[in-house]
Design a protein around this motif. Structure first.
Motif, mmCIF file in Angstrom:
data_model
loop_
_atom_site.group_PDB
_atom_site.id
_atom_site.type_symbol
_atom_site.label_atom_id
_atom_site.label_comp_id
_atom_site.label_asym_id
_atom_site.label_seq_id
_atom_site.Cartn_x
_atom_site.Cartn_y
_atom_site.Cartn_z
ATOM 1 N N ILE A 139 0.847 -1.203 0.000
ATOM 2 C CA ILE A 139 0.000 0.000 0.000
ATOM 3 C C ILE A 139 0.881 1.252 0.000
ATOM 4 C CG2 ILE A 139 -1.764 1.284 1.289
ATOM 5 C CD1 ILE A 139 -2.507 -1.430 2.631
ATOM 6 N N GLY A 140 0.554 2.200 -0.870
ATOM 7 C CA GLY A 140 1.160 3.529 -0.845
ATOM 8 C C GLY A 140 0.168 4.507 -0.240
ATOM 9 N N PHE A 141 0.630 5.701 0.137
ATOM 10 C CA PHE A 141 -0.303 6.624 0.793
ATOM 11 C C PHE A 141 0.151 8.069 0.683
ATOM 12 C CE2 PHE A 141 2.825 5.701 4.083
ATOM 13 C CZ PHE A 141 2.993 6.910 4.738
ATOM 14 N N CYS A 142 -0.768 8.955 1.068
ATOM 15 C CA CYS A 142 -0.434 10.372 1.233
ATOM 16 C C CYS A 142 -1.349 10.946 2.302
ATOM 17 C CB CYS A 142 -0.593 11.145 -0.081
ATOM 18 S SG CYS A 142 -2.306 11.377 -0.583
ATOM 19 N N GLY A 143 -1.013 12.136 2.778
ATOM 20 C CA GLY A 143 -1.915 12.863 3.660
ATOM 21 C C GLY A 143 -2.945 13.588 2.824
ATOM 22 N N ALA A 144 -4.125 13.791 3.378
ATOM 23 C CA ALA A 144 -5.168 14.550 2.676
ATOM 24 C C ALA A 144 -4.835 16.043 2.707
ATOM 25 C CB ALA A 144 -6.515 14.297 3.337
ATOM 26 N N GLN B 83 3.703 6.579 -6.915
ATOM 27 C CA GLN B 83 3.833 5.416 -6.026
ATOM 28 C C GLN B 83 3.296 4.160 -6.710
ATOM 29 O OE1 GLN B 83 2.997 5.988 -1.662
ATOM 30 N NE2 GLN B 83 2.453 8.051 -2.311
ATOM 31 N N VAL B 84 2.173 4.311 -7.417
ATOM 32 C CA VAL B 84 1.614 3.158 -8.154
ATOM 33 C C VAL B 84 2.574 2.738 -9.264
ATOM 34 C CG1 VAL B 84 -0.319 2.333 -9.568
ATOM 35 C CG2 VAL B 84 -0.761 3.784 -7.570
ATOM 36 N N GLN C 214 -2.196 -0.564 -3.996
ATOM 37 C CA GLN C 214 -3.378 0.091 -3.451
ATOM 38 C C GLN C 214 -2.885 1.384 -2.827
ATOM 39 O OE1 GLN C 214 -6.149 -2.465 -1.481
ATOM 40 N NE2 GLN C 214 -7.044 -0.870 -0.234
ATOM 41 N N VAL C 215 -3.746 2.406 -2.754
ATOM 42 C CA VAL C 215 -3.319 3.670 -2.154
ATOM 43 C C VAL C 215 -4.342 4.136 -1.127
ATOM 44 C CG1 VAL C 215 -1.910 4.451 -4.099
ATOM 45 C CG2 VAL C 215 -4.348 5.056 -4.011
ATOM 46 N N MET C 216 -3.855 4.923 -0.170
ATOM 47 C CA MET C 216 -4.712 5.402 0.907
ATOM 48 C C MET C 216 -4.446 6.881 1.164
ATOM 49 S SD MET C 216 -5.349 3.664 4.589
ATOM 50 C CE MET C 216 -6.220 4.521 5.901
ATOM 51 N N GLY D 291 -0.451 5.136 -18.676
ATOM 52 C CA GLY D 291 -0.601 3.765 -19.184
ATOM 53 C C GLY D 291 -0.644 2.732 -18.079
ATOM 54 N N ILE D 292 -1.159 3.132 -16.900
ATOM 55 C CA ILE D 292 -1.189 2.242 -15.731
ATOM 56 C C ILE D 292 -2.641 1.980 -15.340
ATOM 57 C CG2 ILE D 292 -0.499 2.003 -13.308
ATOM 58 C CD1 ILE D 292 1.745 4.062 -13.910
ATOM 59 N N ASP D 293 -2.947 0.744 -14.979
ATOM 60 C CA ASP D 293 -4.296 0.393 -14.548
ATOM 61 C C ASP D 293 -4.632 1.065 -13.217
ATOM 62 O OD1 ASP D 293 -4.645 -1.226 -16.757
ATOM 63 O OD2 ASP D 293 -4.056 -3.071 -15.711
ATOM 64 N N ARG D 294 -5.913 1.373 -13.033
ATOM 65 C CA ARG D 294 -6.408 1.931 -11.778
ATOM 66 C C ARG D 294 -6.193 0.925 -10.646
ATOM 67 N NH1 ARG D 294 -10.639 2.029 -8.342
ATOM 68 N NH2 ARG D 294 -11.710 3.993 -7.865
ATOM 69 N N VAL D 295 -5.865 1.426 -9.464
ATOM 70 C CA VAL D 295 -5.723 0.563 -8.282
ATOM 71 C C VAL D 295 -6.807 0.947 -7.278
ATOM 72 C CG1 VAL D 295 -3.228 0.296 -8.598
ATOM 73 C CG2 VAL D 295 -4.098 2.111 -7.092
ATOM 74 N N PRO D 296 -7.142 0.059 -6.334
ATOM 75 C CA PRO D 296 -8.121 0.427 -5.307
ATOM 76 C C PRO D 296 -7.639 1.615 -4.479
ATOM 77 C CG PRO D 296 -7.768 -1.952 -5.326
ATOM 78 C CD PRO D 296 -6.716 -1.355 -6.205
ATOM 79 N N MET D 297 -8.584 2.470 -4.109
ATOM 80 C CA MET D 297 -8.268 3.687 -3.360
ATOM 81 C C MET D 297 -9.060 3.705 -2.055
ATOM 82 S SD MET D 297 -8.400 6.567 -6.402
ATOM 83 C CE MET D 297 -10.135 6.325 -6.729
#
Length: 365
Positions: A151-156, A205-206, A212-214, A251-257
């Motif tokens: 999982i990758g992430f960032c702050g809102a 990150q993806v 997946q990212v958060m 050119g990258i597929d969508r990941v769950p968010m």
């Protein structure tokens, strides 16, 4: 050149995040690699926190520690990094002060502050500024060898903004409230800039290997319903809308968010419509009520045990897990087991193991 990694052996998290029926709920925890593990302190050594983040070898080692300690119990790894790498990339100085937390020696004081204009007008190239994060992700994916997703992430934007104007953690949020109620338009300009940088950072990150990212909105609960609709929600929605577009352009597929607006229990209904696959819940949200509010929408929930249960007895941990399972685990879908926020210092790692084992036991087919 497109990166290649070993095939994923455990894709439970990704299937659950996409709303599929699964054999058991996947599980991981926030602040997964951190202060509660003795091996964390050994690997960290004398380096400060941000030094660890900037060293891909160290960051990958810290990311993998819980996966290795709780082998067979965890269904994901989350990259060892920090939400405040984005303000750093925007040219602000952020230090991690021992026993105190993050500190900005020069926070943004007002729109007249020269630094506000510099931050707003600066062309932030996250590919260069945060290259160490992407290197750590790629290295970690290789070391994981397909064991679990990363999982990758960032702050809102709202949470990052709070840190940038407060200069660190706070109980009063006096500066943040001064900004939004005295300078709403200038605040919104900065929030929009932050949202677009978040999109770039998550996309890279993806590209580097995150599956997946958060988005962590840790201070969402400091806003009332009306202010949340003005200063948090639009920017969370922008990230959910723009990230898939950005990935497609690469050119990258969508990941769950996943989105985690901590404390914004009042906005759960609208948050379920923001475009995220998963909504993180804190421990102030009743599980059965959350499931009722969600209704038939194909959104998974993540959470939501009080991290404080890990200070308690094994019986208390079991009771908390039973309550979560009863509320969330409906029709073998729609739930990722987790704490309702990050692990707190001083937790016995064996208590966390018991937490994981009880989720396995109580959801066994």
């Amino acid at each position: 050149m497109e990166l290649t990694f070993e095939p994923l052996k455990n894709d439970l998290l990704l299937r659950a995040a996409r709303g599929q029926t699964v054999e058991r709920p996947p599980m991981w925890v926030m602040r997964q690699a951190g202060r509660y593990l003795p091996e964390y302190h050994e690997a960290k050594g004398s380096r400060d926190f941000f030094e660890c983040c900037r060293d891909p070898e160290v960051a990958s080692t810290l990311t993998l520690q819980p996966v290795e300690r709780y082998e067979g119990l965890l269904d994901a790894a989350i990259i060892f990094s920090d939400i405040l790498v984005i303000p750093q990339a925007m040219g602000m100085v952020v230090e991690m002060v021992d026993k105190k937390g993050p500190h900005f020696p020069s926070p943004l004081k007002s729109p007249e502050d020269e630094q506000y204009t510099k931050v707003l007008e600066r062309e932030t190239n996250v590919a260069d500024e945060l290259d160490y994060v992407y290197k750590a992700i790629t290295l970690t994916r290789k070391k994981l060898a397909g064991r679990v997703p990363l999982i990758g992430f960032c702050g809102a934007p709202w949470t990052l903004f709070c840190y940038m104007v407060e200069g660190g953690g706070t109980k009063l949020f006096a500066q943040s409230k001064t900004w939004i109620y005295r300078h709403p338009e200038e605040t919104k300009k900065l929030l929009l800039k932050l949202a677009d940088i978040c999109v770039d950072h998550l996309a890279l990150q993806v590209k580097a290997g995150a599956q997946q990212v958060m988005v962590f909105d840790s201070w969402a609960g400091e806003l009332g319903p009306s202010a949340f609709r003005k200063f948090s929600e639009p920017y969370l929605a922008r990230i959910a809308e723009k990230l898939p577009e950005k990935l497609q352009s690469l050119g990258i597929d969508r990941v769950p968010m996943t989105v985690f607006p901590k404390g914004a229990w009042h906005a759960l209904d609208s948050v379920c419509n923001l475009g995220y696959d998963v909504v993180g819940l804190d421990w102030l949200q009743n599980s059965a009520d959350a499931v009722r509010i969600r209704g038939s929408r194909n959104v998974a929930f993540q959470g939501n045990a009080d991290p404080g249960i890990l200070y308690g007895t094994k019986e208390a941990i079991t009771e908390a897990v039973e309550e979560m399972v009863k509320g969330f685990w409906v029709g073998n879908k729609g739930w990722i087991a987790n704490l309702g926020h990050g692990i707190t210092p001083g937790v016995n790692p064996d208590n966390l193991k018991h937490f994981f084992e009880e989720i396995h036991r109580l959801t066994k087919q």
